[in-house]
Design a protein around this motif. Structure first.
Motif, PDB file in Angstrom:
ATOM      1  N   LEU A 199       0.827  -1.212   0.000  1.00  0.00           N
ATOM      2  CA  LEU A 199       0.000   0.000   0.000  1.00  0.00           C
ATOM      3  C   LEU A 199       0.865   1.267   0.000  1.00  0.00           C
ATOM      4  CD1 LEU A 199      -2.864  -1.030   2.442  1.00  0.00           C
ATOM      5  CD2 LEU A 199      -2.996  -0.748  -0.045  1.00  0.00           C
ATOM      6  N   ARG A 200       1.987   1.218   0.674  1.00  0.00           N
ATOM      7  CA  ARG A 200       2.852   2.401   0.753  1.00  0.00           C
ATOM      8  C   ARG A 200       3.618   2.640  -0.547  1.00  0.00           C
ATOM      9  NH1 ARG A 200       4.063   6.757   0.714  1.00  0.00           N
ATOM     10  NH2 ARG A 200       5.780   7.747   1.760  1.00  0.00           N
ATOM     11  N   TYR A 201       4.269   1.618  -1.078  1.00  0.00           N
ATOM     12  CA  TYR A 201       5.176   1.823  -2.207  1.00  0.00           C
ATOM     13  C   TYR A 201       4.571   1.483  -3.563  1.00  0.00           C
ATOM     14  CZ  TYR A 201       8.530   2.627   1.436  1.00  0.00           C
ATOM     15  OH  TYR A 201       9.166   3.150   2.528  1.00  0.00           O
ATOM     16  N   TRP A 202       3.577   0.631  -3.600  1.00  0.00           N
ATOM     17  CA  TRP A 202       2.938   0.326  -4.884  1.00  0.00           C
ATOM     18  C   TRP A 202       1.753   1.247  -5.116  1.00  0.00           C
ATOM     19  CZ3 TRP A 202       3.998  -2.082  -9.240  1.00  0.00           C
ATOM     20  CH2 TRP A 202       2.965  -2.325 -10.139  1.00  0.00           C
ATOM     21  N   SER A 203       0.894   1.375  -4.100  1.00  0.00           N
ATOM     22  CA  SER A 203      -0.307   2.208  -4.240  1.00  0.00           C
ATOM     23  C   SER A 203      -0.043   3.653  -3.860  1.00  0.00           C
ATOM     24  CB  SER A 203      -1.437   1.647  -3.369  1.00  0.00           C
ATOM     25  OG  SER A 203      -1.780   0.355  -3.790  1.00  0.00           O
ATOM     26  N   ASP A 204       1.117   3.923  -3.275  1.00  0.00           N
ATOM     27  CA  ASP A 204       1.545   5.279  -2.937  1.00  0.00           C
ATOM     28  C   ASP A 204       0.569   5.962  -1.974  1.00  0.00           C
ATOM     29  OD1 ASP A 204       3.513   7.209  -3.082  1.00  0.00           O
ATOM     30  OD2 ASP A 204       2.535   8.289  -4.714  1.00  0.00           O
ATOM     31  N   ILE A 230      -3.201   4.330   4.802  1.00  0.00           N
ATOM     32  CA  ILE A 230      -2.958   2.901   5.062  1.00  0.00           C
ATOM     33  C   ILE A 230      -3.630   2.495   6.369  1.00  0.00           C
ATOM     34  CG2 ILE A 230      -1.193   1.160   5.532  1.00  0.00           C
ATOM     35  CD1 ILE A 230       0.707   2.828   3.750  1.00  0.00           C
ATOM     36  N   ALA A 231      -3.491   3.346   7.394  1.00  0.00           N
ATOM     37  CA  ALA A 231      -4.103   3.053   8.696  1.00  0.00           C
ATOM     38  C   ALA A 231      -5.614   2.922   8.545  1.00  0.00           C
ATOM     39  CB  ALA A 231      -3.762   4.156   9.697  1.00  0.00           C
ATOM     40  N   GLN A 232      -6.229   3.810   7.807  1.00  0.00           N
ATOM     41  CA  GLN A 232      -7.673   3.747   7.608  1.00  0.00           C
ATOM     42  C   GLN A 232      -8.053   2.504   6.803  1.00  0.00           C
ATOM     43  OE1 GLN A 232      -9.267   7.109   5.536  1.00  0.00           O
ATOM     44  NE2 GLN A 232     -11.381   6.500   5.886  1.00  0.00           N
ATOM     45  N   THR A 233      -7.269   2.185   5.763  1.00  0.00           N
ATOM     46  CA  THR A 233      -7.569   1.033   4.917  1.00  0.00           C
ATOM     47  C   THR A 233      -7.477  -0.276   5.690  1.00  0.00           C
ATOM     48  OG1 THR A 233      -6.723   2.192   2.975  1.00  0.00           O
ATOM     49  CG2 THR A 233      -6.896  -0.186   2.799  1.00  0.00           C
TER      50      THR A 233
END
Length: 173
Positions: free
Chosen positions: A132-137, A143-146
């Motif tokens: 989520l951090r490096y692919w979905s940016d 990320i925390a919410q997801t």
């Protein structure tokens, strides 16, 4: 049809149509001898007639010798074509920069495969956070919410996941 050449003082000048009928083939032959290409020669003659029409109109009033004018226009246009050809032939494109090595794609593909293999060996949560951090940016808050985690948990999980990923990649070499 009257002869098209030097106009006497008492004769009206020929029309553009008269000049075209009388001199077009001669002008195409002249241009063909100069440019050595039939299509280009026809274009040169057509451009000369078009310029003549733009400047003097179809009646050619004010033009002393339409045949000579046309002859000069064809020769000058043919010279321009030859100059453009010479310039185009003299142009040497810059050498292309050295491309990537032939095997660079293979090496990059292998490196990607190694990263994906190491990523697969992480825990599910670590893998999710990194993707989520490096692919979905996504940001840490997104990320925390997801994932339904606190922002601090996302931050520490990402840090631990990167450390673990680095160790797994070094061990694979």
């Amino acid at each position: 049809m009257r002869a098209v050449g030097v106009v006497a003082d008492h004769d009206p000048p020929p029309t553009l149509t008269d000049l075209y009928r009388a001199r077009r083939l001669d002008m195409v032959r002249l241009a063909l001898f100069l440019v050595d290409d039939l299509h280009t020669a026809e274009d040169v003659v057509q451009d000369a007639f078009a310029a003549l029409c733009r400047t003097y109109g179809t009646s050619l009033h004010g033009l002393q010798d339409p045949g000579a004018y046309l002859h000069t226009a064809v020769v000058n246009a043919a010279r321009s074509v030859l100059r453009r050809r010479r310039t185009a032939r003299a142009y040497t494109p810059p050498h292309p920069a050295a491309g990537a090595p032939v095997d660079e794609g293979l090496l990059l593909a292998e490196e990607h495969r190694q990263v994906l293999d190491a990523l697969a060996r992480l825990t599910r949560r670590q893998r999710e956070v990194l993707v989520l951090r490096y692919w979905s940016d996504l940001s840490e808050a997104q990320i925390a919410q997801t994932l339904g985690l606190s922002r601090g948990t996302v931050k520490s999980t990402a840090s631990r996941a990167l450390d673990a990923l680095e160790k797994k990649l070094e061990a694979g070499r």
